[in-house]
Structure formats: C-alpha cells, structure tokens
Design an enzyme around this catalytic site. Structure first.
Site, PDB file in Angstrom:
ATOM      1  N   LEU A  36      -6.340   1.922  -8.252  1.00  0.00           N
ATOM      2  CA  LEU A  36      -5.169   2.664  -8.709  1.00  0.00           C
ATOM      3  C   LEU A  36      -4.148   1.724  -9.334  1.00  0.00           C
ATOM      4  O   LEU A  36      -3.786   0.702  -8.751  1.00  0.00           O
ATOM      5  CB  LEU A  36      -4.532   3.423  -7.541  1.00  0.00           C
ATOM      6  N   MET A  37      -3.686   2.078 -10.515  1.00  0.00           N
ATOM      7  CA  MET A  37      -2.602   1.377 -11.196  1.00  0.00           C
ATOM      8  C   MET A  37      -1.419   2.333 -11.310  1.00  0.00           C
ATOM      9  O   MET A  37      -1.601   3.517 -11.571  1.00  0.00           O
ATOM     10  CB  MET A  37      -3.057   0.942 -12.592  1.00  0.00           C
ATOM     11  N   ASP A  39       3.172   1.543 -11.642  1.00  0.00           N
ATOM     12  CA  ASP A  39       4.323   1.100 -12.427  1.00  0.00           C
ATOM     13  C   ASP A  39       4.049  -0.131 -13.291  1.00  0.00           C
ATOM     14  O   ASP A  39       3.479  -1.120 -12.813  1.00  0.00           O
ATOM     15  CB  ASP A  39       5.484   0.735 -11.505  1.00  0.00           C
ATOM     16  N   GLN A  55       1.658  -2.657 -11.097  1.00  0.00           N
ATOM     17  CA  GLN A  55       1.304  -2.304  -9.735  1.00  0.00           C
ATOM     18  C   GLN A  55      -0.164  -1.934  -9.672  1.00  0.00           C
ATOM     19  O   GLN A  55      -0.637  -1.115 -10.471  1.00  0.00           O
ATOM     20  CB  GLN A  55       2.151  -1.122  -9.282  1.00  0.00           C
ATOM     21  N   TYR A  98       5.974  -4.779  -4.356  1.00  0.00           N
ATOM     22  CA  TYR A  98       6.413  -3.613  -5.116  1.00  0.00           C
ATOM     23  C   TYR A  98       7.060  -4.035  -6.441  1.00  0.00           C
ATOM     24  O   TYR A  98       7.167  -5.202  -6.759  1.00  0.00           O
ATOM     25  CB  TYR A  98       7.377  -2.776  -4.277  1.00  0.00           C
ATOM     26  N   ARG A 156      14.637  -1.196  -3.659  1.00  0.00           N
ATOM     27  CA  ARG A 156      13.510  -1.821  -4.361  1.00  0.00           C
ATOM     28  C   ARG A 156      13.708  -1.818  -5.873  1.00  0.00           C
ATOM     29  O   ARG A 156      14.660  -1.302  -6.407  1.00  0.00           O
ATOM     30  CB  ARG A 156      12.208  -1.101  -4.013  1.00  0.00           C
TER      31      ARG A 156
END
Length: 466
Positions: A36-37, A39, A55, A98, A156
């Site tokens: 999974l990709m 941001d 990400q 993150y 974040r």
C-alpha cells in the site's frame, strides 16, 4: 525488530510480488511495486533533480507501520527507484515513519517526518529529522520536536520552508477538545524549534466546528498571497460537496509571521472527484509551484479495489502547476506531461457521432457547448450540462451508483486517462475531478448527446520507472 530485519521483509515482499501483468496498473502515474502506498512526502527539486518520497507499507495492502519509499527523476515523467529512505526501526517511530517534507539545507537534502508511537491506551508523536546523501542513503538525526502540551497524540505531517532568516514549520494537530488545528513553529537551526501558536483550524479565523483533525498542512506564497492546503477530517457531507470520507482543500490569506496569525477566506475543495488527498507542493527551479497528491482517500472503500488481489494498491496524481487567479487556486497539468503525447487526432462533430476512442493511455482536450455525456470503460460516466459536471460510478462496497459534482458553466475540459484513473481539468484549471475506476477490458470512451464538440485526442506513451 531491527532495521536489517525490516529491510529484509520489505525486500522479500517486493521479490515475491505478483509479477503477472495487471491491466489496472498505471502506465505513466506512479504506483508502488507492492503493498500500500499513500501520501506523497518530501517532494522537492534538489540540485536539478526531482525527488518524491512516499508513504509505503511494502508488507501488505493495509495501513500498517509506514516506511518511506523514494523516487528520483530528471524530467517529472521517467523515474528511478532509490534506496528505502526511512524504515520504522527506532523507538521514536515504532509504529510508522509518517508524512513529512524535504528542504535544501546548505546543499544537503534534509527530511522532516513524524515518528508515530502507539501504546496501551494512547499514542504520541515525535517530529524527526534526517539527511540524504548523493547515493540516496539516509542518516537519521532523531526527534527535534516532542508532543506539545494541550494536544492529543495526533500531531503530524511537518511541512518546512525558509523565510527571510528563519525556518518555519506547519503541523497538523488535534487539541484536547478534539478540534483540528494547524500549528506554526520557527527555528534558526532546524534542530531547535519554538511553537508560535495556532494559525488555523476549527473554531479559529471565523470558522465554527470544522473537523476533529487537520492533516497534511502545506503553506506557501503565490504572488502577494499565501495559500494553506490542508485535509480536515470530520466535515459533514453537503448536498453537492464534501462527499468523500475526508476532505482536501485550501484557504487563501496572508501569514503574519511576526504575530503568528493567518486570517483567511473560505475553505475551497482542491479536487471535486472521488479520490484525492494529502497533496504536497514544492517550488521548482524555474519558479513554478508544483503539486502532487495521493489518488486515494483514507477510511473509504480503498481496500475493496481489485488491485489488492494483485498485491498492490493506490497511485499518485499527475504533477500539477498551481497559480492564483482572482482568489481562485488554478490547477493545470505540469507542462512536462505534454512530452507524453503521441500523434494527435482532431474531431469536430455532434457528440453522439464521435468515434469510440481507446483511453487506456490518453489525453483529450474538449471544447463544448450544450449537454453531452461520455462513458469510460463501461465503468465511469461523465455528464456535462448547463449545471456543470457530474461524475458517476458504482460504489465497490454497496454496489450503488454514487456521484461527484462540479458546478458552473463548462467550456473547456482537459482529461488525462491512465488505465484505471482519470483526471479532469475544467476550464483551464478552474476545477479538477480525479477518480479511480476499474474497467473489465481495455477502456474506451463512448459518447452521447446532441452538443457539438471539438475533441483533440492523443495516445500517451508510458512513463519509465526503473
């Protein structure tokens, strides 16, 4: 788990990925090798080359402990893989590296990101720093900001920039009353930071309740104004807007650096389609403000997409150039994308008489007046009439048809297609609608309606990712 063990698990996942051709994998948008990709992170043009970090959970199509992947490009079209940038191996990032950003600090590519830590009954967050050498190897400096008092562990997504003689950072945050905020920090050294205050958020600058968390802030100057991009979570859906699970939009104002205030206008959606979130911008060497976003939305139907069965999920948007015109943020495909065009065909006739055209890799520029519709791959329908645009598709969870809207007179469309995605630029960038869709065969566009259309059509070459 040690960094070496985490790297080995990621390498195993990539080597064991389903290598068979997936008809939904994009030909020129960026997508992950496996897993999974989400941001885009650390988007920057550094020493003449573009860098895009992202990400990534290489171990599963799920939102687990995120790594940072890394691509590099000379032209925004063809990309090469760089070494893994960030691996969540330290105690201050144990549950994920993150999102964050990148800056050029005295000729060193420098990253800022959030170290996410979860524990029984709660979570905390550290804002962390790292540097990248010419070979793509990363050295972690460690945390530079701890959790500020008065906020939950949801703090974040640092975006850092230089202004006059100081460095500044915006952070997305949630206060103890579960109201979304944007925090502003200042530093002289990048290592020590001072919190200046809240510059935007729920219950600020004339807003009422406006979401329980604000993610992925990005603040930059365009001309004599400042633009704040942000993703508020928890906005209730309206009849024809704010229809995604979470929103992505912008405020226009002027940041008062001395007073740490950002009076601004109303919230405007950045993209009116089904999938768009967590955009990040950078300033190019030639002075353009360029944006890339994630063509996805958290907490939606993402894990039901058919690419999950092939072991991967999600793509990035195309790069977009931003300008500010009459207090409206305009978005246009980056001019580099014109290099993807192959031979052009032109059609001028009634919509229902237009030929069926393959749109697996295609660009269409449409001049129109009147009502018409176009169906893409028997899976996505675009309707244009006097009210504006309606984009429709089947919801993967409920099976029911759902819609997204753009309201206003439509005279010009630029549509970019890439196997399982579409990006519709309206009236030379006045609006955008982005969406994923999953046709059962090579997609074609079929036209209906009595409107007279002018259509310029190009097939597009593939982009290289090596």
């Amino acid at each position: 788990m040690s960094e070496a063990q985490l790297i080995n698990r990621a390498l195993k996942a990539v080597m064991n990925r389903n290598a068979s051709e997936d008809p939904h994998r994009p030909a020129w948008h960026l997508s992950p090798q496996t897993g999974l990709m989400n941001d885009p992170n650390g988007f920057i043009q550094f020493q003449g080359e573009w860098h895009l970090f992202y990400q990534w959970n290489p171990l599963a199509c799920a939102h687990g402990a995120k790594y940072w992947g890394h691509w590099r490009s000379a032209n925004l079209l063809d990309w090469q893989h760089e070494p893994l940038a960030l691996i969540p191996a330290e105690t201050y990032e144990s549950h994920g590296c993150y999102s964050g950003s990148a800056v050029d600090h005295d000729g060193t590519l420098t990253l800022f990101y959030t170290g996410n830590v979860k524990f029984a009954g709660g979570r905390t967050a550290w804002q962390c720093m790292a540097t990248v050498n010419d070979a793509g190897d990363v050295t972690k400096t460690g945390p530079v900001i701890g959790l500020p008092p008065g906020y939950t562990g949801h703090v974040r997504d640092p975006k850092v920039w230089h202004h006059q003689d100081s460095w500044y950072m915006v952070l997305g945050a949630q206060d103890l009353k579960e109201q979304g905020k944007v925090l502003l920090y200042r530093s002289e050294s990048l290592h020590e930071w001072t919190l200046l205050g809240e510059i935007a958020g729920s219950q600020l600058n004339g807003l009422g309740d406006f979401g329980y968390m604000w993610e992925c802030p990005d603040l930059f100057a365009l001309g004599d104004r400042d633009v704040l991009l942000v993703c508020p979570q928890g906005l209730p859906a309206q009849q024809r807007k704010w229809l995604n699970a979470h929103q992505s939009g912008y405020f226009i104002g002027r940041l008062d650096y001395a007073a740490a205030r950002f009076p601004h206008g109303e919230f405007c959606e950045l993209d009116h389609g089904f999938e768009f979130y967590a955009p990040q911008t950078t300033l190019s060497d030639d002075g353009r403000r360029v944006l890339i976003g994630w063509m996805g939305v958290p907490d939606a139907e993402e894990l039901l997409q058919p690419t999950v069965a092939r072991g991967w999920i999600h793509i990035m948007t195309c790069p977009r150039e931003l300008t500010l015109e009459q207090d409206r943020l305009m978005q246009r495909p980056a001019r580099e994308l014109q290099q993807l065009r192959q031979q052009r065909s032109r059609y001028q006739q009634r919509a229902a008489s237009l030929p069926t055209l393959p749109v697996e890799r295609a660009e269409l520029v449409i001049g129109s007046r009147g009502s018409w519709s176009a169906c893409f791959g028997e899976a996505l329908t675009l309707v244009c009439n006097e009210d504006g645009l309606t984009l429709s598709r089947r919801n993967l969870r409920s099976g029911e048809t759902e819609h997204r809207y753009w309201t206003g007179a439509v005279s010009h469309l630029q549509i970019l297609c890439d196997r399982s995605s579409i990006e519709i630029f309206i009236n030379d960038g006045e609006g955008v609608m982005s969406a994923r869709y999953f046709p059962n065969a090579v997609p074609e566009v079929v036209w209906q309606g009595e409107a007279s259309l002018t259509v310029d059509y190009w097939q597009l070459r593939s982009g290289m990712v090596v």
